[in-house]
Design a protein around this motif. Structure first.
Motif, PDB file in Angstrom:
ATOM      1  N   GLY A  88       4.777 -15.240  -6.882  1.00  0.00           N
ATOM      2  CA  GLY A  88       5.765 -14.646  -7.768  1.00  0.00           C
ATOM      3  C   GLY A  88       6.982 -14.118  -7.046  1.00  0.00           C
ATOM      4  O   GLY A  88       8.032 -13.898  -7.658  1.00  0.00           O
ATOM      5  N   ASP A  89       6.863 -13.893  -5.741  1.00  0.00           N
ATOM      6  CA  ASP A  89       7.980 -13.333  -4.980  1.00  0.00           C
ATOM      7  C   ASP A  89       8.675 -14.380  -4.111  1.00  0.00           C
ATOM      8  O   ASP A  89       9.538 -14.043  -3.300  1.00  0.00           O
ATOM      9  CB  ASP A  89       7.497 -12.177  -4.100  1.00  0.00           C
ATOM     10  N   THR A 108       7.130 -16.547 -13.325  1.00  0.00           N
ATOM     11  CA  THR A 108       6.116 -17.155 -12.470  1.00  0.00           C
ATOM     12  C   THR A 108       4.866 -17.441 -13.299  1.00  0.00           C
ATOM     13  O   THR A 108       4.597 -16.768 -14.297  1.00  0.00           O
ATOM     14  CB  THR A 108       5.763 -16.233 -11.291  1.00  0.00           C
ATOM     15  N   LYS A 109       4.109 -18.440 -12.892  1.00  0.00           N
ATOM     16  CA  LYS A 109       2.881 -18.782 -13.608  1.00  0.00           C
ATOM     17  C   LYS A 109       1.794 -17.766 -13.255  1.00  0.00           C
ATOM     18  O   LYS A 109       1.580 -17.460 -12.085  1.00  0.00           O
ATOM     19  CB  LYS A 109       2.427 -20.188 -13.231  1.00  0.00           C
ATOM     20  N   GLU A 118       5.155 -15.180 -16.761  1.00  0.00           N
ATOM     21  CA  GLU A 118       5.682 -13.825 -16.918  1.00  0.00           C
ATOM     22  C   GLU A 118       6.875 -13.623 -15.992  1.00  0.00           C
ATOM     23  O   GLU A 118       6.930 -14.195 -14.898  1.00  0.00           O
ATOM     24  CB  GLU A 118       4.609 -12.773 -16.608  1.00  0.00           C
ATOM     25  N   GLN A 119       7.808 -12.809 -16.433  1.00  0.00           N
ATOM     26  CA  GLN A 119       9.000 -12.490 -15.642  1.00  0.00           C
ATOM     27  C   GLN A 119       9.100 -10.982 -15.469  1.00  0.00           C
ATOM     28  O   GLN A 119       8.598 -10.209 -16.283  1.00  0.00           O
ATOM     29  CB  GLN A 119      10.253 -13.031 -16.351  1.00  0.00           C
ATOM     30  N   ASN A 120       9.753 -10.553 -14.390  1.00  0.00           N
ATOM     31  CA  ASN A 120       9.849  -9.128 -14.059  1.00  0.00           C
ATOM     32  C   ASN A 120       8.472  -8.476 -14.129  1.00  0.00           C
ATOM     33  O   ASN A 120       8.249  -7.491 -14.833  1.00  0.00           O
ATOM     34  CB  ASN A 120      10.832  -8.416 -14.994  1.00  0.00           C
ATOM     35  N   VAL A 121       7.557  -9.047 -13.375  1.00  0.00           N
ATOM     36  CA  VAL A 121       6.159  -8.629 -13.426  1.00  0.00           C
ATOM     37  C   VAL A 121       5.935  -7.378 -12.575  1.00  0.00           C
ATOM     38  O   VAL A 121       6.330  -7.333 -11.404  1.00  0.00           O
ATOM     39  CB  VAL A 121       5.237  -9.761 -12.911  1.00  0.00           C
ATOM     40  N   TRP A 152      -2.251 -12.603  -4.226  1.00  0.00           N
ATOM     41  CA  TRP A 152      -1.147 -12.985  -3.340  1.00  0.00           C
ATOM     42  C   TRP A 152      -0.291 -11.755  -3.111  1.00  0.00           C
ATOM     43  O   TRP A 152       0.275 -11.189  -4.056  1.00  0.00           O
ATOM     44  CB  TRP A 152      -0.321 -14.116  -3.966  1.00  0.00           C
ATOM     45  N   SER A 153      -0.210 -11.298  -1.876  1.00  0.00           N
ATOM     46  CA  SER A 153       0.556 -10.097  -1.570  1.00  0.00           C
ATOM     47  C   SER A 153       2.035 -10.324  -1.860  1.00  0.00           C
ATOM     48  O   SER A 153       2.566 -11.411  -1.665  1.00  0.00           O
ATOM     49  CB  SER A 153       0.361  -9.676  -0.112  1.00  0.00           C
ATOM     50  N   VAL A 154       2.697  -9.279  -2.347  1.00  0.00           N
ATOM     51  CA  VAL A 154       4.109  -9.345  -2.700  1.00  0.00           C
ATOM     52  C   VAL A 154       4.921  -8.718  -1.576  1.00  0.00           C
ATOM     53  O   VAL A 154       4.804  -7.521  -1.301  1.00  0.00           O
ATOM     54  CB  VAL A 154       4.366  -8.616  -4.035  1.00  0.00           C
ATOM     55  N   ASN A 155       5.748  -9.538  -0.927  1.00  0.00           N
ATOM     56  CA  ASN A 155       6.505  -9.076   0.243  1.00  0.00           C
ATOM     57  C   ASN A 155       8.002  -9.329   0.137  1.00  0.00           C
ATOM     58  O   ASN A 155       8.779  -8.751   0.897  1.00  0.00           O
ATOM     59  CB  ASN A 155       5.990  -9.790   1.511  1.00  0.00           C
TER      60      ASN A 155
END
Length: 474
Positions: A193-194, A283-284, A319-322, A432-435
């Motif tokens: 997502g990032d 993102t899915k 989804e967006q702006n998750v 999945w880590s968001v970095n």
């Protein structure tokens, strides 16, 4: 001399040596005018000067797609090469399609020779023309002069001018890294997502490092001998020399506010500085393979304009702006390994964050959770490997015959796993880590975003009695 010194300093800031910068973008005198029949011929020319670089690269996970580690008490090789996921499912039996993102040429089956340097694809990372694109089902090869290929069906895929690209190589850009990393999982924005195509030219609000400071990927993902810092959670990252942290560049106590610095001891920088991910495009977040195979005349779309169904793949949710999900994270993950027994009555965690509040190495970290349903062997209770992709003549590929039993049988055989002949579908999750997508500091989270009645953190799930703002809950 002053101008030369300024140039040298700028080059070093980009992580590129002065000697490399002098020839980057102008390799014509070294490469010559070819001609080159294919990518391996270009690589042979490259390693006349860069043999060491090729050998170094062949030791990295960009090449091996695997790394030895301890999983479930056993030392195993785990990575994209031999593990499962809940988007594309698996590599074995689907090589030509999946390996279009491998930095090599010709990985079309399980017999690929990882020892041959000429199989390394130098151009996929070092192209500066923007014209070098691998064919999506070509086992890592682009389309060459004289070839005619289509993808999708009816749309010609352009042939690459190998001489032009080879003469113009240079340092990797966000676009070259993103050609694979933005499109992981079968398309833009699916897996991470990032990480998506908006990071090619982001605004500062999408990512302050890339949009305002013009960072390239290697500004943070530094490395030596082609071993770049940072790895996705397809392998358990660990805390060794390849791990990376914000403190590689920032101070361990970067705030003027002492309370913020105290938080930073147990709260990852990303938690406060990445309020949401998938900022500009969705993102899915859900992929249900169990509904695939149906002919749907009018496929519905969501509020973002994304299709919610595909006959080949099943149902989706976007989804967006998750707002991320938060876990304790010590830098490693638990990982389901091939053949490991599962409990189909529960959500199967293909990967899960390790750490808790008592772990001295753990911090509260933001994650994307990818959820879905996928096939499993209902007698052996193991997650199934599936032959999804294949040529039109395939008797087993799901996208050709839409026969789950044949597809699973072929996938399990390719992965060296037993199959009972009976299958079902089980719900799964991955972390999945968001970095990336770091916001400007004035838009970071404030106290009330986490604390109070409307705070975003699930304190009990994190091991507290309640909001630790109250001393009684700590």
């Amino acid at each position: 001399m002053k101008l030369r010194s300024m140039f040298a300093h700028a080059v070093l800031l980009l992580g590129v040596s002065l000697a490399t910068a002098a020839v980057a973008g102008n390799h014509a005198e070294y490469v010559g005018n070819g001609p080159f029949k294919n990518g391996p011929e270009v690589t042979k020319k490259c390693i006349e000067c860069h043999e060491k670089q090729a050998k170094d690269f062949m030791k990295t996970s960009h090449w091996t797609w695997s790394r030895e580690q301890i999983v479930a008490g056993k030392k195993v090789a785990v990575g994209k090469k031999d593990s499962q996921n809940n988007f594309c499912l698996n590599l074995p039996s689907n090589y030509p399609r999946c390996t279009s993102c491998h930095a090599g040429y010709g990985w079309k089956d399980g017999k690929f020779d990882f020892s041959k340097a000429e199989n390394v694809d130098c151009l996929i990372c070092h192209d500066t023309t923007g014209t070098y694109k691998k064919f999506p089902a070509g086992a890592g090869h682009p389309v060459y002069a004289g070839e005619t290929k289509e993808f999708p069906k009816g749309k010609p895929w352009p042939a690459v001018d190998l001489v032009k690209v080879a003469q113009s190589v240079g340092a990797p850009s966000r676009a070259t890294c993103g050609a694979c990393h933005f499109y992981g999982g079968g398309g833009d924005r699916v897996k991470h997502g990032d990480l998506d195509s908006t990071l090619t030219k982001p605004t500062p609000d999408i990512d302050v490092h890339m949009g305002k400071l013009n960072f390239t990927c290697q500004s943070c993902h530094k490395g030596k001998d082609h071993a770049m810092k940072g790895e996705a959670l397809s392998v358990s990252v660990g805390t060794g020399p390849r791990a990376m942290n914000c403190t590689d560049c920032h101070k361990t106590e970067p705030h003027k506010n002492a309370m913020y610095n105290k938080h930073a001891r147990k709260v990852a920088c990303q938690t406060c500085h990445i309020q949401t991910f998938a900022k500009a495009k969705p993102t899915k977040v859900w992929w249900d393979w169990s509904t695939a195979g149906k002919d749907v005349k009018d496929v519905p779309k969501d509020q973002y304009g994304e299709k919610l169904y595909d006959k080949m793949k099943g149902d989706f949710k976007w989804e967006q702006n998750v707002v991320p999900t938060y876990f304790w994270f010590n830098g490693t993950v638990d990982r389901l390994v091939p053949g490991q027994k599962i409990d189909p009555s529960k959500v199967v965690k293909i990967s899960a964050s390790r750490g808790d509040r008592k772990d001295p190495n753990a911090k509260i970290m933001p994650f994307k959770i990818m959820r879905g349903k996928q096939p499993y062997d209902s007698i052996n209770n193991t997650l199934a490997f599936v032959n999804v992709f294949g040529p039109p003549t395939s008797e087993s590929a799901y996208w050709v015959k839409y026969d789950w039993n044949k597809a699973i049988e072929a996938g399990m055989k390719a992965a060296g796993q037993p199959y009972s002949g009976k299958y079902g579908f089980v719900e799964t999750s991955m972390v999945w880590s968001v970095n990336h997508m770091v916001s400007p500091k004035d838009k970071s989270l404030k106290c009330a975003d986490c604390h109070g009645d409307k705070g975003r953190l699930d304190w009990k799930a994190l091991g507290y009695k309640g909001d630790p703002k109250n001393p009684a809950n700590r």
